[in-house]
Design an enzyme around this catalytic site. Structure first.
Site, PDB file in Angstrom:
ATOM      1  N   PHE A 111       0.763  -1.330  -0.118  1.00  0.00           N
ATOM      2  CA  PHE A 111      -0.103   0.017  -0.086  1.00  0.00           C
ATOM      3  C   PHE A 111       0.838   1.285   0.044  1.00  0.00           C
ATOM      4  CE2 PHE A 111       0.777   0.068   4.814  1.00  0.00           C
ATOM      5  CZ  PHE A 111       0.825   1.548   4.914  1.00  0.00           C
ATOM      6  N   LYS A 112       2.091   1.130   0.481  1.00  0.00           N
ATOM      7  CA  LYS A 112       2.893   2.257   0.457  1.00  0.00           C
ATOM      8  C   LYS A 112       3.135   3.030  -0.786  1.00  0.00           C
ATOM      9  CE  LYS A 112       3.380   1.939   4.886  1.00  0.00           C
ATOM     10  NZ  LYS A 112       4.648   1.627   5.663  1.00  0.00           N
ATOM     11  N   ASP A 113       2.931   2.123  -1.978  1.00  0.00           N
ATOM     12  CA  ASP A 113       3.313   2.586  -3.273  1.00  0.00           C
ATOM     13  C   ASP A 113       2.359   3.658  -3.622  1.00  0.00           C
ATOM     14  OD1 ASP A 113       5.395   1.057  -4.186  1.00  0.00           O
ATOM     15  OD2 ASP A 113       3.907  -0.777  -4.463  1.00  0.00           O
ATOM     16  N   THR A 144       7.652   0.605   3.500  1.00  0.00           N
ATOM     17  CA  THR A 144       7.872   2.115   3.011  1.00  0.00           C
ATOM     18  C   THR A 144       9.331   2.119   2.385  1.00  0.00           C
ATOM     19  OG1 THR A 144       6.642   3.156   4.992  1.00  0.00           O
ATOM     20  CG2 THR A 144       8.676   4.339   4.058  1.00  0.00           C
TER      21      THR A 144
END
Length: 468
Positions: A111-113, A144
């Site tokens: 999800f950090k993308d 991250t």
């Protein structure tokens, strides 16, 4: 729109200055001076927007026109152009009461993308426009780092150094960071845990002379832009759940550093009519204990099958506490001083009641995590990564009759095959991940000591000045 520090001792800043400051110079975190509210009519109009269009709508409230619309649009479409799903964050229906928001379709399968692809473009844009060097410095519990490196690798005018806890991230997470051999990337593998890494980072950003001399910029969720970019997919999820008319919609979020769940809190304050915000964590359950008892006290660190949540000190907790105190910087500063001197923060009475109105929380044990992975593979043919499994377990605990739950799938299961293999599930790795195992690694192992990190940073940065 201006931005201020939670601790009240920084002159109000514009959007770009806030991006560049990262951690506020007084040690606090930057927040908007006021939170814009989206009307119900406008929200309804947004249902037909693409992810990129929705992103532009939300960011337009916050950028103060410091970035021309066409430039912001180009960054948004470039940032999400390399996602494997055209929707960017597709919504998957598993049952009438459960949806999964898949946040793992970016280049590093996490999800950090979603935020960091944009932040890489934004930092590159600022570097070009201001003709300044940018040195990004961050710590990671696993995802991250890879996403940040992927977002800026090879970009002119930018160098990035990421600290990760040695031996305490998954093998794939480690490889995604350390197989990058670009000259503008430095990986430091730190003896210790994520909290040790994060403490070094905060100490360096608090050293204002060092921060200024070496042009340090934050990529972690201490930077408000990370929070804002994540807020977009809360709106997207809400707007893309079928048959939700008249039903309460809850969102369950795997959370370690409080950044992702705080983005949901911000979305609610902007007018998104969500029900419960459910914090899912693991044995490192400081957030569960806070929600249930009012005591915020770091405990003993435990390694788990969901290592990205192996965190005891949640950096973004201060932002929430600021709003809980009624935006009282003095009271907030007293709480943070107590955390420093006494090792804990305690709230009670109406404040605790408000916390329990804002959130529910569950610390999921290792075995429950594995059991949930097995259950959903058997019943739905849907393979969860361990963090998402914690989110699903929390959904099951708190979603009420007739309510709809959306759980965030924060990573692809291939990133955590060590846990998946424990329940005899064999998965096929995506080609991009499978290729990592044959690549050489590039990392420097250091102690969790500020001076040891400083020595590596000085060698990495060299004698570069403020102008490219």
């Amino acid at each position: 729109m201006k931005y201020i520090s939670t601790r009240g001792n920084v002159e109000a800043k514009g959007f770009i200055d806030t991006v560049l400051m990262g951690l506020a110079d007084d040690g606090g975190l930057m927040v908007p001076s006021e939170i814009p509210v989206v009307s119900a009519a406008e929200l309804e109009e947004w249902r037909t927007l693409s992810y990129q269009e929705l992103f532009l709508k939300i960011f337009s409230y916050y950028t103060n026109d410091e970035i021309p619309y066409e430039d912001l649009k180009e960054m948004a479409y470039t940032s999400y152009g390399n996602f494997r799903a055209p929707e960017v964050t597709p919504v998957r229906k598993l049952s009438d009461s459960l949806y999964v928001l898949e946040l793992f379709h970016g280049p590093t399968f996490a999800f950090k993308d979603v935020a960091l692809q944009f932040m890489g473009e934004l930092y590159s844009y600022i570097s070009r426009k201001q003709n300044k060097i940018i040195h990004i410095l961050g710590a990671t519990s696993g995802d991250t780092g890879a996403a940040a490196i992927q977002g800026v690798r090879g970009k002119e005018g930018i160098k990035i150094c990421i600290l990760h806890p040695h031996g305490k991230v998954s093998r794939v997470q480690e490889l995604q960071m350390t197989t990058v051999d670009d000259s503008n990337v430095l990986n430091l593998s730190v003896h210790g845990n994520f909290d040790d890494c994060q403490k070094v980072i905060k100490d360096l950003f608090a050293d204002l002379d060092f921060k200024s001399k070496y042009h340090l910029r934050a990529i972690n969720s201490i930077n408000f832009v990370r929070i804002l970019a994540q807020t977009v997919y809360y709106f997207y999820a809400y707007l893309h759940v079928e048959g939700s008319a008249g039903k309460k919609i809850n969102i369950s979020v795997p959370s370690g550093n409080f950044g992702n769940i705080f983005s949901g809190y911000l979305a609610k304050k902007m007018g998104l009519p969500l029900g419960k915000l459910i914090i899912a964590t693991n044995e490192n359950n400081i957030l569960e204990r806070f929600v249930n008892t009012g005591e915020y006290k770091p405990g003993d660190f435990t390694s788990t099958y969901s290592p990205s949540m192996d965190i005891q000190v949640a950096s973004n907790f201060e932002r929430y506490l600021y709003y809980l105190t009624g935006e009282d910087s003095g009271k907030l500063s007293s709480y943070m001083a107590a955390l420093q001197s006494e090792g804990k923060i305690t709230i009670d009475g109406t404040d605790l009641e408000q916390v329990q109105t804002d959130f529910a929380a569950l610390g999921v044990k290792n075995q429950q995590c594995l059991d949930t992975i097995g259950k959903y593979q058997n019943e739905f043919g849907y393979l969860l990564d361990p963090h998402t499994a914690c989110g699903i377990a929390a959904y099951e605990a708190f979603n009420g009759e007739g309510e709809i739950g959306i759980t965030f799938a924060t990573a692809h299961p291939a990133k955590f095959d060590e846990a998946i293999a424990l329940i005899d599930i064999k998965q096929e790795f995506p080609a991009q991940i499978a290729a990592l195992f044959a690549m050489p690694q590039h990392q420097t192992v250091v102690e969790h000591d500020k001076e040891a990190v400083v020595r590596e940073l000085k060698a990495f940065y060299g004698n570069e000045g403020s102008v490219r």
